[in-house]
Design a protein around this motif. Structure first.
Motif, short mmCIF file in Angstrom:
data_model
loop_
_atom_site.label_atom_id
_atom_site.label_comp_id
_atom_site.label_asym_id
_atom_site.label_seq_id
_atom_site.Cartn_x
_atom_site.Cartn_y
_atom_site.Cartn_z
N PRO A 209 9.40 19.92 18.51
CA PRO A 209 10.02 21.05 17.82
C PRO A 209 8.96 21.97 17.22
N ALA A 210 9.23 23.26 17.19
CA ALA A 210 8.25 24.24 16.72
C ALA A 210 7.77 23.95 15.30
N ASP A 211 8.64 23.47 14.43
CA ASP A 211 8.23 23.23 13.05
C ASP A 211 7.38 21.96 12.89
N ALA A 212 7.24 21.19 13.96
CA ALA A 212 6.42 19.97 13.90
C ALA A 212 5.18 20.07 14.77
N ALA A 213 4.92 21.24 15.33
CA ALA A 213 3.85 21.38 16.33
C ALA A 213 2.49 21.72 15.75
N THR A 214 2.34 21.80 14.45
CA THR A 214 1.04 22.12 13.88
C THR A 214 0.32 20.85 13.47
N PRO A 215 -1.02 20.88 13.49
CA PRO A 215 -1.75 19.70 13.05
C PRO A 215 -1.41 19.38 11.60
N GLY A 216 -1.32 18.11 11.29
CA GLY A 216 -0.98 17.69 9.94
C GLY A 216 -2.06 16.84 9.34
N ARG A 217 -1.67 16.01 8.41
CA ARG A 217 -2.63 15.16 7.73
C ARG A 217 -2.89 13.87 8.49
N ASN A 218 -2.14 13.62 9.55
CA ASN A 218 -2.39 12.43 10.36
C ASN A 218 -3.71 12.59 11.09
N ARG B 271 -26.00 13.45 13.55
CA ARG B 271 -25.89 13.72 14.99
C ARG B 271 -24.87 14.83 15.25
N LEU B 272 -23.72 14.75 14.60
CA LEU B 272 -22.66 15.74 14.85
C LEU B 272 -22.98 17.09 14.23
N ARG B 273 -23.63 17.11 13.08
CA ARG B 273 -24.06 18.39 12.49
C ARG B 273 -25.11 19.05 13.38
N THR B 274 -26.03 18.25 13.93
CA THR B 274 -27.04 18.78 14.84
C THR B 274 -26.39 19.40 16.07
N ALA B 275 -25.26 18.83 16.49
CA ALA B 275 -24.52 19.37 17.64
C ALA B 275 -23.70 20.60 17.25
N GLY B 276 -23.72 20.98 15.98
CA GLY B 276 -23.03 22.19 15.53
C GLY B 276 -21.58 21.98 15.13
N LEU B 277 -21.16 20.74 14.93
CA LEU B 277 -19.77 20.49 14.55
C LEU B 277 -19.59 20.61 13.04
N PRO B 278 -18.57 21.35 12.61
CA PRO B 278 -18.31 21.46 11.17
C PRO B 278 -17.41 20.32 10.69
N PHE B 279 -17.65 19.86 9.50
CA PHE B 279 -16.82 18.82 8.91
C PHE B 279 -15.73 19.46 8.07
N GLN B 280 -14.61 18.77 7.94
CA GLN B 280 -13.46 19.27 7.21
C GLN B 280 -13.39 18.70 5.79
N SER B 281 -14.29 17.80 5.45
CA SER B 281 -14.33 17.22 4.12
C SER B 281 -15.77 16.85 3.80
N ASP B 282 -15.99 16.51 2.56
CA ASP B 282 -17.27 15.93 2.17
C ASP B 282 -17.21 14.44 2.48
N LEU B 283 -18.36 13.81 2.53
CA LEU B 283 -18.43 12.36 2.66
C LEU B 283 -17.94 11.77 1.34
N ILE B 284 -16.96 10.89 1.42
CA ILE B 284 -16.45 10.24 0.21
C ILE B 284 -16.56 8.74 0.35
N ALA B 285 -16.67 8.08 -0.80
CA ALA B 285 -16.77 6.62 -0.82
C ALA B 285 -15.63 6.07 -1.65
N GLY B 286 -15.11 4.95 -1.21
CA GLY B 286 -14.06 4.26 -1.93
C GLY B 286 -14.27 2.77 -1.81
N LEU C 147 -13.60 15.38 10.50
CA LEU C 147 -13.92 16.53 11.32
C LEU C 147 -12.68 16.84 12.14
N ALA C 148 -12.67 17.99 12.80
CA ALA C 148 -11.52 18.40 13.58
C ALA C 148 -11.93 18.69 15.01
N ASN D 272 -6.96 19.14 15.22
CA ASN D 272 -6.52 17.77 14.98
C ASN D 272 -7.64 17.01 14.30
N LEU D 273 -7.28 16.20 13.31
CA LEU D 273 -8.30 15.53 12.50
C LEU D 273 -8.76 14.21 13.10
#
Length: 135
Positions: free
Chosen positions: A64-73, A88-103, A111-112, A117-118
């Motif tokens: 369905p059109a209202d479900a076709a966008t990337p989400g938090r999954n 390695r991925l930054r050297t390849a020019g890929l942008p990250f979508q968040s900071d590195l976090i620890a838990g 990244l996307a 898509n995440l």
């Protein structure tokens, strides 16, 4: 129903199937399983089969059109050394979508793919990085 020894599949809707295949195979260690470009392809990494459905695929048309966008999954990929993967991925020019976090469970970063898509890269807690292990 999928048998326990079969691959688990996740479907991602993408704008450009070839760009998605290139992204996953070049940067994240997937291999091509099926190639029906431009409509569809699937790539695999270990037990994960990632279905990449372009606008002409039946999987994308059934959404369905209202479900076709990337989400938090997101898919979750375990890595041995998250710091090395980020470099390695930054050297390849890929942008990250968040900071590195620890838990309590470990460290992660998002990244996307080219369609937005995440992907979560995750290093479990207690798993020494290559750099830390050699100090």
């Amino acid at each position: 129903m999928t048998a326990p020894d079969q691959r688990a599949s996740v479907r991602y809707l993408v704008d450009d199937v070839q760009a998605a295949v290139d992204f996953y195979t070049t940067h994240l260690g997937f291999t091509v399983h099926t190639n029906a470009i431009p409509a569809f392809a699937d790539v695999v990494r270990g037990p994960l089969r990632l279905l990449l459905s372009g606008p002409a695929s039946s999987g994308a048309r059934a959404t369905p059109a209202d479900a076709a966008t990337p989400g938090r999954n997101r898919i979750h990929l375990i890595v041995d050394d998250i710091d090395a993967e980020i470099d390695r991925l930054r050297t390849a020019g890929l942008p990250f979508q968040s900071d590195l976090i620890a838990g309590p469970g470990g460290r992660q970063i998002l990244l996307a793919d080219p369609a937005g898509n995440l992907i979560e890269l995750f290093q479990p807690a207690g798993q020494a990085t290559t750099a830390a292990a050699t100090r």
